[in-house]
Write a protein that holds these residues in place. Structure first.
Motif, PDB file in Angstrom:
ATOM      1  N   PHE A  40       0.903  -1.261   0.092  1.00 30.50           N
ATOM      2  CA  PHE A  40       0.051   0.052  -0.001  1.00 30.50           C
ATOM      3  C   PHE A  40       0.862   1.288  -0.076  1.00 30.50           C
ATOM      4  CE2 PHE A  40      -2.622  -3.294   1.737  1.00 30.50           C
ATOM      5  CZ  PHE A  40      -3.812  -3.123   1.254  1.00 30.50           C
ATOM      6  N   PHE A  46      -7.959   1.857   2.816  1.00 30.62           N
ATOM      7  CA  PHE A  46      -8.707   0.375   2.419  1.00 30.62           C
ATOM      8  C   PHE A  46     -10.200   0.514   3.416  1.00 30.62           C
ATOM      9  CE2 PHE A  46      -8.413  -4.297   3.780  1.00 30.62           C
ATOM     10  CZ  PHE A  46      -9.460  -4.949   3.257  1.00 30.62           C
ATOM     11  N   ILE A  60      -3.483   0.051   7.888  1.00 29.24           N
ATOM     12  CA  ILE A  60      -3.889  -0.933   7.093  1.00 29.24           C
ATOM     13  C   ILE A  60      -3.363  -2.284   7.184  1.00 29.24           C
ATOM     14  CG2 ILE A  60      -4.231  -1.999   4.730  1.00 29.24           C
ATOM     15  CD1 ILE A  60      -4.529   0.869   3.851  1.00 29.24           C
ATOM     16  N   TYR A 117     -13.586  -6.684  -4.784  1.00 26.41           N
ATOM     17  CA  TYR A 117     -12.644  -5.637  -4.625  1.00 26.41           C
ATOM     18  C   TYR A 117     -12.647  -4.686  -5.673  1.00 26.41           C
ATOM     19  CZ  TYR A 117     -10.587  -8.036  -0.722  1.00 26.41           C
ATOM     20  OH  TYR A 117     -10.341  -8.618   0.506  1.00 26.41           O
ATOM     21  N   ALA A 119     -10.128  -1.212  -6.858  1.00 28.90           N
ATOM     22  CA  ALA A 119      -8.986  -0.867  -6.323  1.00 28.90           C
ATOM     23  C   ALA A 119      -8.412   0.267  -7.407  1.00 28.90           C
ATOM     24  CB  ALA A 119      -8.026  -1.772  -5.997  1.00 28.90           C
ATOM     25  N   SER A 132      -5.895   2.791  -3.005  1.00 36.42           N
ATOM     26  CA  SER A 132      -7.141   2.469  -2.471  1.00 36.42           C
ATOM     27  C   SER A 132      -7.704   1.040  -2.545  1.00 36.42           C
ATOM     28  CB  SER A 132      -8.245   3.575  -3.116  1.00 36.42           C
ATOM     29  OG  SER A 132      -8.455   3.042  -4.511  1.00 36.42           O
ATOM     30  N   LEU A 133      -8.375   0.702  -1.791  1.00 32.92           N
ATOM     31  CA  LEU A 133      -8.889  -1.002  -2.035  1.00 32.92           C
ATOM     32  C   LEU A 133     -10.227  -0.812  -1.243  1.00 32.92           C
ATOM     33  CD1 LEU A 133      -8.302  -3.674  -2.768  1.00 32.92           C
ATOM     34  CD2 LEU A 133      -7.474  -4.100  -0.628  1.00 32.92           C
TER      35      LEU A 133
END
Length: 157
Positions: A40, A46, A60, A117, A119, A132-133
């Protein structure tokens, strides 16, 4: 597009697929804060369905690893069907992939989890990272029978 540019784009796709695979390994290795931290950006976010938001690589990594005591103590992630939309300059990508997961909660209860997901991945000097996730959990289902030990031998028909 030049051959060099086309090769660079193919290498970016491959590196992002590796990033997704490394995410699964980080989740399933304890989870491992050490493995996760490097996946990350320093300012990554997240979003975990309706369960919370973690901001920053350290938060995270530590938050996911710390979840083993109160959330899921064991997981087996299958992160599949990646869709990678690379930007024109090849330095970022919109990424989507599916989740199928077997998990054991801290309580010992077994669960099936399914979802997706979304991202944003960015190229860093040393590797691609998630900026970003977001997890959308469409299925979290208790498996009352629970997991069993692997048999010594498979049934013979």
């Amino acid at each position: 597009m030049s051959l060099e540019a086309r090769i660079a784009r193919l290498e970016a796709y491959q590196a992002i697929e590796r990033l997704i695979a490394d995410l699964g390994h980080g989740f399933d290795s304890g989870p491992s804060a050490t493995l996760l931290r490097g996946l990350f950006t320093a300012d990554a976010v997240f979003t975990i369905d309706g369960y919370g938001v973690l901001a920053g690589a350290d938060a995270i990594a530590d938050g996911v690893a710390g979840n083993a005591d109160t959330g899921f103590r064991w997981t087996l992630h299958y992160l599949v069907s990646p869709r990678i939309d690379l930007s024109a300059d090849g330095r970022s990508a919109a990424v989507a992939f599916m989740l199928w997961e077997a998990a054991t909660a801290a309580s010992g209860r077994a669960y099936w989890i399914g979802g997706s997901y979304a991202a944003t991945a960015v190229a860093a000097e040393d590797r691609w990272r998630f900026a970003s996730l977001t997890l959308g959990a469409d299925l979290i289902s208790h498996y009352p029978e629970g997991w069993h030990d692997k048999p010594a031998a498979l049934d013979q028909a």
